[in-house]
Design a protein around this motif. Sequence first.
Motif, PDB file in Angstrom:
ATOM      1  N   PHE A  85      -6.286  22.767   7.033  1.00 53.43           N
ATOM      2  CA  PHE A  85      -5.056  22.535   7.622  1.00 53.43           C
ATOM      3  C   PHE A  85      -5.356  21.382   8.470  1.00 53.43           C
ATOM      4  CE2 PHE A  85      -2.657  23.114  11.581  1.00 53.43           C
ATOM      5  CZ  PHE A  85      -1.427  22.895  10.901  1.00 53.43           C
ATOM      6  N   MET A  86      -6.334  21.299   9.285  1.00 55.26           N
ATOM      7  CA  MET A  86      -6.545  20.205  10.428  1.00 55.26           C
ATOM      8  C   MET A  86      -6.543  18.878   9.720  1.00 55.26           C
ATOM      9  SD  MET A  86      -5.859  21.670  13.110  1.00 55.26           S
ATOM     10  CE  MET A  86      -6.451  20.233  14.317  1.00 55.26           C
ATOM     11  N   SER A  87      -7.242  19.010   8.442  1.00 56.87           N
ATOM     12  CA  SER A  87      -7.564  17.516   8.043  1.00 56.87           C
ATOM     13  C   SER A  87      -6.243  16.890   7.225  1.00 56.87           C
ATOM     14  CB  SER A  87      -8.465  17.565   6.679  1.00 56.87           C
ATOM     15  OG  SER A  87      -8.317  18.537   5.732  1.00 56.87           O
ATOM     16  N   ARG A  88      -5.189  17.831   6.699  1.00 56.56           N
ATOM     17  CA  ARG A  88      -3.886  17.661   6.256  1.00 56.56           C
ATOM     18  C   ARG A  88      -3.143  17.050   7.345  1.00 56.56           C
ATOM     19  NH1 ARG A  88      -4.532  22.071   3.192  1.00 56.56           N
ATOM     20  NH2 ARG A  88      -3.163  23.133   4.220  1.00 56.56           N
ATOM     21  N   LEU A  89      -3.350  17.715   8.532  1.00 56.66           N
ATOM     22  CA  LEU A  89      -2.553  17.498   9.767  1.00 56.66           C
ATOM     23  C   LEU A  89      -2.836  16.164  10.070  1.00 56.66           C
ATOM     24  CD1 LEU A  89      -0.442  18.014  11.820  1.00 56.66           C
ATOM     25  CD2 LEU A  89      -1.979  19.224  13.289  1.00 56.66           C
ATOM     26  N   LYS A  90      -4.143  15.699  10.037  1.00 62.99           N
ATOM     27  CA  LYS A  90      -4.741  14.572  10.690  1.00 62.99           C
ATOM     28  C   LYS A  90      -4.115  13.360   9.758  1.00 62.99           C
ATOM     29  CE  LYS A  90      -8.612  11.786  11.427  1.00 62.99           C
ATOM     30  NZ  LYS A  90     -10.064  11.498  10.616  1.00 62.99           N
ATOM     31  N   VAL A  91      -4.183  13.763   8.372  1.00 58.00           N
ATOM     32  CA  VAL A  91      -3.717  12.641   7.373  1.00 58.00           C
ATOM     33  C   VAL A  91      -2.165  12.411   7.630  1.00 58.00           C
ATOM     34  CG1 VAL A  91      -3.200  12.160   4.930  1.00 58.00           C
ATOM     35  CG2 VAL A  91      -5.615  12.645   5.613  1.00 58.00           C
ATOM     36  N   GLN A  92      -1.407  13.511   7.693  1.00 57.05           N
ATOM     37  CA  GLN A  92       0.184  13.338   7.927  1.00 57.05           C
ATOM     38  C   GLN A  92       0.589  12.790   9.231  1.00 57.05           C
ATOM     39  OE1 GLN A  92       1.924  16.775   6.142  1.00 57.05           O
ATOM     40  NE2 GLN A  92       0.400  16.863   4.331  1.00 57.05           N
ATOM     41  N   LEU A  93      -0.239  12.641  10.142  1.00 62.85           N
ATOM     42  CA  LEU A  93       0.320  12.141  11.795  1.00 62.85           C
ATOM     43  C   LEU A  93      -0.613  10.616  11.873  1.00 62.85           C
ATOM     44  CD1 LEU A  93      -0.336  15.063  14.038  1.00 62.85           C
ATOM     45  CD2 LEU A  93       1.824  14.106  13.072  1.00 62.85           C
ATOM     46  N   GLU A  94      -0.983  10.131  10.721  1.00 57.21           N
ATOM     47  CA  GLU A  94      -1.495   8.775  11.018  1.00 57.21           C
ATOM     48  C   GLU A  94      -0.479   7.839  10.969  1.00 57.21           C
ATOM     49  OE1 GLU A  94      -4.620   8.389   7.813  1.00 57.21           O
ATOM     50  OE2 GLU A  94      -5.915   9.362   9.042  1.00 57.21           O
ATOM     51  N   PRO A  95      -0.497   6.681  11.806  1.00 60.36           N
ATOM     52  CA  PRO A  95       0.594   5.720  11.517  1.00 60.36           C
ATOM     53  C   PRO A  95       0.715   5.340   9.995  1.00 60.36           C
ATOM     54  CG  PRO A  95      -0.938   5.141  13.183  1.00 60.36           C
ATOM     55  CD  PRO A  95      -1.523   6.478  12.393  1.00 60.36           C
ATOM     56  N   PHE A  96       1.928   4.740   9.712  1.00 59.34           N
ATOM     57  CA  PHE A  96       2.179   4.347   8.308  1.00 59.34           C
ATOM     58  C   PHE A  96       1.312   3.248   7.948  1.00 59.34           C
ATOM     59  CE2 PHE A  96       6.463   5.876   9.369  1.00 59.34           C
ATOM     60  CZ  PHE A  96       6.328   7.071   8.770  1.00 59.34           C
ATOM     61  N   PRO A  97       0.484   3.198   6.744  1.00 56.92           N
ATOM     62  CA  PRO A  97      -0.225   2.004   6.376  1.00 56.92           C
ATOM     63  C   PRO A  97       0.498   0.681   6.163  1.00 56.92           C
ATOM     64  CG  PRO A  97      -0.108   3.809   4.711  1.00 56.92           C
ATOM     65  CD  PRO A  97       0.639   4.142   5.747  1.00 56.92           C
ATOM     66  N   GLU A  98       0.158  -0.220   6.138  1.00 57.25           N
ATOM     67  CA  GLU A  98       0.760  -1.712   6.016  1.00 57.25           C
ATOM     68  C   GLU A  98       1.750  -1.884   4.851  1.00 57.25           C
ATOM     69  OE1 GLU A  98       2.338  -4.916   7.490  1.00 57.25           O
ATOM     70  OE2 GLU A  98       0.903  -3.733   8.768  1.00 57.25           O
ATOM     71  N   LYS A  99       0.977  -1.482   3.517  1.00 59.95           N
ATOM     72  CA  LYS A  99       1.727  -1.612   2.574  1.00 59.95           C
ATOM     73  C   LYS A  99       2.931  -0.506   2.501  1.00 59.95           C
ATOM     74  CE  LYS A  99      -0.087   1.975  -0.841  1.00 59.95           C
ATOM     75  NZ  LYS A  99      -0.550   2.160  -2.082  1.00 59.95           N
ATOM     76  N   LEU A 100       2.981   0.376   3.108  1.00 60.44           N
ATOM     77  CA  LEU A 100       4.235   1.316   3.462  1.00 60.44           C
ATOM     78  C   LEU A 100       5.337   0.341   4.066  1.00 60.44           C
ATOM     79  CD1 LEU A 100       5.201   4.037   2.176  1.00 60.44           C
ATOM     80  CD2 LEU A 100       4.516   4.902   4.426  1.00 60.44           C
ATOM     81  N   LEU A 101       4.862  -0.029   5.226  1.00 62.36           N
ATOM     82  CA  LEU A 101       5.760  -0.743   5.996  1.00 62.36           C
ATOM     83  C   LEU A 101       6.481  -1.967   5.082  1.00 62.36           C
ATOM     84  CD1 LEU A 101       3.481  -0.861   9.201  1.00 62.36           C
ATOM     85  CD2 LEU A 101       5.433   0.813   8.949  1.00 62.36           C
ATOM     86  N   GLN A 102       6.012  -2.385   4.234  1.00 66.14           N
ATOM     87  CA  GLN A 102       6.441  -3.704   3.667  1.00 66.14           C
ATOM     88  C   GLN A 102       7.125  -3.124   2.026  1.00 66.14           C
ATOM     89  OE1 GLN A 102       3.095  -6.232   3.257  1.00 66.14           O
ATOM     90  NE2 GLN A 102       2.982  -6.861   5.358  1.00 66.14           N
ATOM     91  N   ALA A 103       7.109  -2.024   1.879  1.00 67.73           N
ATOM     92  CA  ALA A 103       7.829  -1.650   0.600  1.00 67.73           C
ATOM     93  C   ALA A 103       9.367  -1.224   0.756  1.00 67.73           C
ATOM     94  CB  ALA A 103       7.307  -0.070   0.463  1.00 67.73           C
ATOM     95  N   LYS A 104       9.865  -1.924  -0.341  1.00 68.46           N
ATOM     96  CA  LYS A 104      11.369  -1.852  -0.575  1.00 68.46           C
ATOM     97  C   LYS A 104      11.775  -0.673  -0.246  1.00 68.46           C
ATOM     98  CE  LYS A 104      15.049  -3.311  -3.347  1.00 68.46           C
ATOM     99  NZ  LYS A 104      15.438  -3.828  -4.759  1.00 68.46           N
ATOM    100  N   ASN A 105      11.371   0.464  -1.124  1.00 72.78           N
ATOM    101  CA  ASN A 105      11.738   1.979  -0.718  1.00 72.78           C
ATOM    102  C   ASN A 105      10.207   2.836  -0.560  1.00 72.78           C
ATOM    103  OD1 ASN A 105      14.428   1.670  -1.762  1.00 72.78           O
ATOM    104  ND2 ASN A 105      13.573   1.171  -3.865  1.00 72.78           N
ATOM    105  N   PRO A 106      10.092   2.861   0.851  1.00 73.80           N
ATOM    106  CA  PRO A 106       9.012   3.529   1.138  1.00 73.80           C
ATOM    107  C   PRO A 106       8.753   4.822   0.848  1.00 73.80           C
ATOM    108  CG  PRO A 106      10.211   2.876   3.114  1.00 73.80           C
ATOM    109  CD  PRO A 106      10.946   2.274   1.821  1.00 73.80           C
ATOM    110  N   MET A 107       7.438   5.245   0.192  1.00 74.40           N
ATOM    111  CA  MET A 107       7.230   6.644  -0.294  1.00 74.40           C
ATOM    112  C   MET A 107       6.043   7.099   0.066  1.00 74.40           C
ATOM    113  SD  MET A 107       8.905   9.076  -2.027  1.00 74.40           S
ATOM    114  CE  MET A 107      10.244   8.151  -2.851  1.00 74.40           C
ATOM    115  N   GLN A 108       5.880   8.294   0.834  1.00 73.50           N
ATOM    116  CA  GLN A 108       4.487   8.757   1.109  1.00 73.50           C
ATOM    117  C   GLN A 108       4.601  10.048   0.125  1.00 73.50           C
ATOM    118  OE1 GLN A 108       4.221   9.249   5.312  1.00 73.50           O
ATOM    119  NE2 GLN A 108       2.437   8.086   5.062  1.00 73.50           N
TER     120      GLN A 108
END
Length: 189
Positions: free
Chosen positions: A115-138
């Motif tokens: 649970f803690m490892s999933r929470l850590k991943v899901q709270l990380e800042p958005f990666p650069e490629k996601l910030l530049q995506a036309k339709n960002p999807m995680q």
Amino acid sequence: MAPVRLFLSRLRTPFISMAQKSLEGVPSSRGLLAGREPRRLSIEGNIAVGKSTFVKLLTKTYPEWHVAAEPVATWQNIQAAGTQKGQTTQSVGNLLDMMYQEPARWSYTFQTCSFMSRLKVQLEPFPEKLLQAKNPMQIFERSVYSDRLHFEALLNIPVLVLNVSDDFSEEATKQEELIRKVNTFVKNL
């Protein structure tokens, strides 16, 4: 034999608002999206149902998406901080294997760690490629809600149920069919 299913579901709104809050000392990149909040989807399913295989298929099909797989390697190499001054980090071992070998002893410990490892991943800042995506999807292999997810609760959120009783890891036509269903699901969100 009952059909094996993967669930691709949109993460709940409370999680999105929780994730938007800045953590102290962690720079937030969320403002850069300027109203284009990424869609966040999670892949849910039982152990050994094909979630990781499906994640690999999504990564191959949608290289612009940010896909976060479960950190299985981390669970298999748990490190413990030294308790005495000058002591170095020690390896505790393979928590995943320990949980399978002695579930009565290690299930709660493993559940907390995962649970803690999933929470850590899901709270990380958005990666650069996601910030530049036309339709960002995680895409997340399991969400923080997995531990308490009751499938009747899925009635209240958009869900795509994929029957993966047949092996789809190598067969192109089955992969294409799954991707078609994912495309339709994402377009209708």
